[in-house]
Design a protein around this motif. Structure first.
Motif, PDB file in Angstrom:
ATOM      1  N   SER A   1       0.794  -1.413   0.075  1.00 55.66           N
ATOM      2  CA  SER A   1       0.114  -0.022   0.069  1.00 55.66           C
ATOM      3  C   SER A   1       0.814   1.290   0.008  1.00 55.66           C
ATOM      4  O   SER A   1       0.612   2.272  -0.716  1.00 55.66           O
ATOM      5  N   LYS A   2       1.980   1.384   0.729  1.00 59.98           N
ATOM      6  CA  LYS A   2       2.832   2.465   0.856  1.00 59.98           C
ATOM      7  C   LYS A   2       3.602   2.604  -0.634  1.00 59.98           C
ATOM      8  O   LYS A   2       3.684   3.760  -1.023  1.00 59.98           O
TER       9      LYS A   2
ATOM     10  N   GLU B   1       3.720   5.672  -4.279  1.00 58.85           N
ATOM     11  CA  GLU B   1       5.104   5.986  -4.901  1.00 58.85           C
ATOM     12  C   GLU B   1       5.019   5.476  -6.383  1.00 58.85           C
ATOM     13  O   GLU B   1       4.365   5.800  -7.228  1.00 58.85           O
ATOM     14  N   ASP B   2       5.826   4.534  -6.709  1.00 57.10           N
ATOM     15  CA  ASP B   2       5.866   3.929  -8.031  1.00 57.10           C
ATOM     16  C   ASP B   2       5.262   2.706  -8.344  1.00 57.10           C
ATOM     17  O   ASP B   2       5.256   1.999  -9.426  1.00 57.10           O
ATOM     18  N   GLY B   3       4.849   2.079  -6.988  1.00 60.00           N
ATOM     19  CA  GLY B   3       4.313   0.773  -7.150  1.00 60.00           C
ATOM     20  C   GLY B   3       2.880   0.302  -7.978  1.00 60.00           C
ATOM     21  O   GLY B   3       2.863  -0.455  -8.598  1.00 60.00           O
TER      22      GLY B   3
ATOM     23  N   ASN C   1       3.091  -2.295 -11.109  1.00 66.24           N
ATOM     24  CA  ASN C   1       2.075  -3.266 -11.282  1.00 66.24           C
ATOM     25  C   ASN C   1       1.467  -3.369 -12.846  1.00 66.24           C
ATOM     26  O   ASN C   1       1.140  -4.168 -13.372  1.00 66.24           O
ATOM     27  N   LEU C   2       1.294  -2.039 -13.294  1.00 66.64           N
ATOM     28  CA  LEU C   2       0.526  -1.934 -14.560  1.00 66.64           C
ATOM     29  C   LEU C   2       1.505  -2.584 -15.774  1.00 66.64           C
ATOM     30  O   LEU C   2       1.027  -3.332 -16.788  1.00 66.64           O
ATOM     31  N   ILE C   3       2.732  -2.484 -15.830  1.00 65.22           N
ATOM     32  CA  ILE C   3       3.561  -2.768 -16.679  1.00 65.22           C
ATOM     33  C   ILE C   3       3.790  -4.199 -16.816  1.00 65.22           C
ATOM     34  O   ILE C   3       3.992  -4.954 -17.673  1.00 65.22           O
TER      35      ILE C   3
END
Length: 199
Positions: free
Chosen positions: A100-101, A105-107, A111-113
């Motif tokens: 969640s943190k 940020e860039d998580g 995830n999408l790529i």
């Protein structure tokens, strides 16, 4: 002004490479692999076309580098969760809080790529092959935690693979919501996500 030493040159190279990767991460996540061009990445990074090619031979190399980084990061979070001195549900809670943190940020971009890498027909087969060969599977990593929680009656007695798949589907859904439009969509409460596992 004195010339840069080798250490300073290396630091500058590392910073430029990271600048390209961070810019590419956002562009790939928003535009998709097929629609992204090197010119989009260089514009996002504020660098010249030639400088991007100085660090990476192609957009394929940039994309595969980012996906490998995403997969390694996912596995690392699961591995760290496994090592926590917590109950099985506590380990999953720790992992969910960490994810969640990272979403803020860039998580979400990573995830999408990753989803694109495994589902898009536009991603070249050689990249998919590299990714499959190097793919540390976070889903498999969480299974021992779920099974231990079922053994201690802390986690519901349902198919562990289905529980893990549902958990990661929720995480991926949250990542997609985080990047929709210009609206800030709050990350669901961790306790709400953990209801997937509770007896």
């Amino acid at each position: 002004m004195s010339p840069r030493n080798e250490e300073q040159n290396k630091q500058l190279r590392d910073e430029r490479r990271e600048q390209i990767l961070q810019s590419a991460l956002k562009v790939f996540a928003k535009r998709g692999f097929a629609a992204t061009k090197i010119s989009d990445i260089k514009s996002e990074a504020g660098l010249s076309h030639g400088l991007v090619y100085h660090y990476f031979s192609s957009k394929d190399e940039i994309f595969s580098t980012l996906v490998e980084r995403a997969l390694e990061g996912s596995k690392m979070v699961v591995d760290y969760a496994s090592q926590q001195k917590l109950s099985p549900l506590g380990k999953i809670k720790w992992m969910t809080e960490k994810i969640s943190k990272e979403m803020s940020e860039d998580g979400a971009y990573y995830n999408l790529i990753t989803i694109q890498a495994f589902t898009s027909d536009a991603v070249p087969e050689q990249i998919k092959s590299i990714i499959n060969d190097k793919s540390p599977n976070a889903l498999e990593g969480i299974l021992p935690i779920i099974k231990a929680g079922q053994k201690s009656a802390e986690i519901v007695h349902k198919d562990p693979v289905k529980l893990a798949a549902l958990y990661f589907a929720v995480i991926q859904g949250i990542a997609m919501q985080q990047l929709q439009g210009n609206k800030i969509i709050p990350t669901p409460d961790v306790e709400l996500i953990l209801r997937i596992f509770k007896t």
